[in-house]
Design a protein around this motif. Structure first.
Motif, PDB file in Angstrom:
ATOM      1  N   ALA A  10      -0.549 -20.664  33.564  1.00 32.59           N
ATOM      2  CA  ALA A  10      -0.015 -19.620  34.433  1.00 32.59           C
ATOM      3  C   ALA A  10      -0.434 -18.256  33.916  1.00 32.59           C
ATOM      4  O   ALA A  10      -0.951 -18.124  32.803  1.00 32.59           O
ATOM      5  CB  ALA A  10       1.510 -19.711  34.488  1.00 32.59           C
ATOM      6  N   THR A  11      -0.201 -17.250  34.727  1.00 33.15           N
ATOM      7  CA  THR A  11      -0.386 -15.854  34.334  1.00 33.15           C
ATOM      8  C   THR A  11       0.648 -15.033  35.088  1.00 33.15           C
ATOM      9  O   THR A  11       1.521 -15.592  35.755  1.00 33.15           O
ATOM     10  CB  THR A  11      -1.839 -15.379  34.569  1.00 33.15           C
ATOM     11  N   THR A  12       0.565 -13.722  34.965  1.00 30.50           N
ATOM     12  CA  THR A  12       1.514 -12.858  35.671  1.00 30.50           C
ATOM     13  C   THR A  12       0.755 -11.973  36.657  1.00 30.50           C
ATOM     14  O   THR A  12      -0.456 -11.766  36.529  1.00 30.50           O
ATOM     15  CB  THR A  12       2.281 -11.937  34.698  1.00 30.50           C
ATOM     16  N   ALA A  13       1.486 -11.431  37.603  1.00 27.83           N
ATOM     17  CA  ALA A  13       0.888 -10.497  38.558  1.00 27.83           C
ATOM     18  C   ALA A  13       0.311  -9.284  37.823  1.00 27.83           C
ATOM     19  O   ALA A  13      -0.736  -8.748  38.209  1.00 27.83           O
ATOM     20  CB  ALA A  13       1.930 -10.060  39.585  1.00 27.83           C
ATOM     21  N   LEU A  14       0.956  -8.867  36.736  1.00 29.76           N
ATOM     22  CA  LEU A  14       0.451  -7.742  35.958  1.00 29.76           C
ATOM     23  C   LEU A  14      -0.901  -8.082  35.327  1.00 29.76           C
ATOM     24  O   LEU A  14      -1.820  -7.264  35.344  1.00 29.76           O
ATOM     25  CB  LEU A  14       1.465  -7.378  34.868  1.00 29.76           C
ATOM     26  N   ASN A  15      -1.049  -9.302  34.789  1.00 29.83           N
ATOM     27  CA  ASN A  15      -2.331  -9.706  34.211  1.00 29.83           C
ATOM     28  C   ASN A  15      -3.420  -9.781  35.279  1.00 29.83           C
ATOM     29  O   ASN A  15      -4.570  -9.434  35.015  1.00 29.83           O
ATOM     30  CB  ASN A  15      -2.209 -11.054  33.494  1.00 29.83           C
ATOM     31  N   VAL A  16      -3.053 -10.203  36.483  1.00 27.27           N
ATOM     32  CA  VAL A  16      -4.014 -10.228  37.590  1.00 27.27           C
ATOM     33  C   VAL A  16      -4.493  -8.808  37.877  1.00 27.27           C
ATOM     34  O   VAL A  16      -5.699  -8.567  38.045  1.00 27.27           O
ATOM     35  CB  VAL A  16      -3.401 -10.882  38.850  1.00 27.27           C
ATOM     36  N   ALA A  17      -3.583  -7.851  37.906  1.00 26.15           N
ATOM     37  CA  ALA A  17      -3.958  -6.453  38.149  1.00 26.15           C
ATOM     38  C   ALA A  17      -4.892  -5.945  37.052  1.00 26.15           C
ATOM     39  O   ALA A  17      -5.900  -5.284  37.345  1.00 26.15           O
ATOM     40  CB  ALA A  17      -2.708  -5.574  38.237  1.00 26.15           C
ATOM     41  N   GLU A  18      -4.576  -6.257  35.796  1.00 25.95           N
ATOM     42  CA  GLU A  18      -5.445  -5.832  34.695  1.00 25.95           C
ATOM     43  C   GLU A  18      -6.827  -6.462  34.818  1.00 25.95           C
ATOM     44  O   GLU A  18      -7.838  -5.802  34.570  1.00 25.95           O
ATOM     45  CB  GLU A  18      -4.826  -6.207  33.346  1.00 25.95           C
ATOM     46  N   LEU A  19      -6.862  -7.717  35.215  1.00 21.50           N
ATOM     47  CA  LEU A  19      -8.138  -8.418  35.365  1.00 21.50           C
ATOM     48  C   LEU A  19      -8.994  -7.761  36.448  1.00 21.50           C
ATOM     49  O   LEU A  19     -10.181  -7.486  36.232  1.00 21.50           O
ATOM     50  CB  LEU A  19      -7.866  -9.883  35.711  1.00 21.50           C
ATOM     51  N   TYR A  20      -8.392  -7.483  37.589  1.00 20.13           N
ATOM     52  CA  TYR A  20      -9.136  -6.854  38.684  1.00 20.13           C
ATOM     53  C   TYR A  20      -9.559  -5.428  38.338  1.00 20.13           C
ATOM     54  O   TYR A  20     -10.604  -4.959  38.790  1.00 20.13           O
ATOM     55  CB  TYR A  20      -8.338  -6.883  39.992  1.00 20.13           C
ATOM     56  N   ALA A  21      -8.782  -4.745  37.520  1.00 19.40           N
ATOM     57  CA  ALA A  21      -9.122  -3.373  37.133  1.00 19.40           C
ATOM     58  C   ALA A  21     -10.414  -3.322  36.315  1.00 19.40           C
ATOM     59  O   ALA A  21     -11.137  -2.327  36.355  1.00 19.40           O
ATOM     60  CB  ALA A  21      -7.981  -2.742  36.345  1.00 19.40           C
ATOM     61  N   GLY A  22     -10.721  -4.403  35.594  1.00 20.01           N
ATOM     62  CA  GLY A  22     -11.919  -4.416  34.758  1.00 20.01           C
ATOM     63  C   GLY A  22     -12.973  -5.417  35.197  1.00 20.01           C
ATOM     64  O   GLY A  22     -13.941  -5.665  34.475  1.00 20.01           O
ATOM     65  N   MET A  23     -12.800  -5.979  36.388  1.00 20.75           N
ATOM     66  CA  MET A  23     -13.702  -7.022  36.868  1.00 20.75           C
ATOM     67  C   MET A  23     -15.073  -6.465  37.245  1.00 20.75           C
ATOM     68  O   MET A  23     -15.181  -5.403  37.860  1.00 20.75           O
ATOM     69  CB  MET A  23     -13.086  -7.714  38.088  1.00 20.75           C
ATOM     70  N   ARG A  24     -16.101  -7.186  36.857  1.00 21.46           N
ATOM     71  CA  ARG A  24     -17.463  -6.842  37.249  1.00 21.46           C
ATOM     72  C   ARG A  24     -17.709  -7.403  38.648  1.00 21.46           C
ATOM     73  O   ARG A  24     -17.164  -8.454  39.011  1.00 21.46           O
ATOM     74  CB  ARG A  24     -18.451  -7.460  36.270  1.00 21.46           C
ATOM     75  N   PRO A  25     -18.535  -6.717  39.458  1.00 22.46           N
ATOM     76  CA  PRO A  25     -18.755  -7.168  40.839  1.00 22.46           C
ATOM     77  C   PRO A  25     -19.197  -8.633  40.937  1.00 22.46           C
ATOM     78  O   PRO A  25     -18.726  -9.369  41.815  1.00 22.46           O
ATOM     79  CB  PRO A  25     -19.845  -6.229  41.360  1.00 22.46           C
TER      80      PRO A  25
END
Length: 162
Positions: free
Chosen positions: A68-83
């Motif tokens: 599992a993960t959290t919605a906050l971790n998802v936000a952090e992931l998308y904030a630094g995601m490469r295209p």
């Protein structure tokens, strides 16, 4: 669950109750399935194929452990995601449980941040929230940043080195 090493990390293993059972009973890891909460550092390692984290998670999932993960971790992931990572990121996140921030976890996060600030230890609000969600959901946290999670009530998974 787990034991603490000299550096304060927790290793998954027998709980005290499991250790105290009779010697003729075999320890079965299936008896102690974990609910693992993946912090952002682990999510990134999986997506960027680092440190054999993908293989580790596949092994844990095949053993019946919940990832599992959290919605906050998802936000952090998308904030630094490469295209070029978008499709792989979405596919990976689709197989994980994702926990929201509830009001009780929000209160606990605020209490943790306040408590540690009074001890002279600054915790980020993000780390306090992730810790609170893990505690609320009774998850074992999987992170590379153990120093950011000093709470003794928080179980942390001992990640193998690289």
């Amino acid at each position: 669950m787990g034991t603490e090493t000299a550096d304060g990390k927790r290793k998954p293993g027998r709980t005290q109750a499991q250790t105290e059972t009779s010697a003729d009973q075999e320890f079965n890891p299936k008896d102690s399935l974990m609910r693992l909460l993946l912090d952002t550092s682990v999510l990134i390692d999986v997506l960027r194929l680092r440190r054999r984290r993908r293989e580790l998670l596949a092994e844990l999932a095949s053993g019946g452990h919940t990832l599992a993960t959290t919605a906050l971790n998802v936000a952090e992931l998308y904030a630094g995601m490469r295209p070029e990572e978008e499709k792989r990121t979405e596919e990976f996140l689709d197989v994980l449980d994702c926990y929201p921030l509830t009001a009780p976890a929000g209160r606990l996060a605020g209490i943790l941040k306040y408590k540690y600030a009074r001890k002279g230890r600054t915790l980020t609000l993000a780390d306090s929230i992730v810790a609170a969600i893990a505690i609320e959901r009774r998850c074992t946290l999987m992170t590379d940043n153990r120093k950011d999670f000093p709470m003794p009530e928080l179980e942390c998974f001992e990640l193998p080195e690289g």
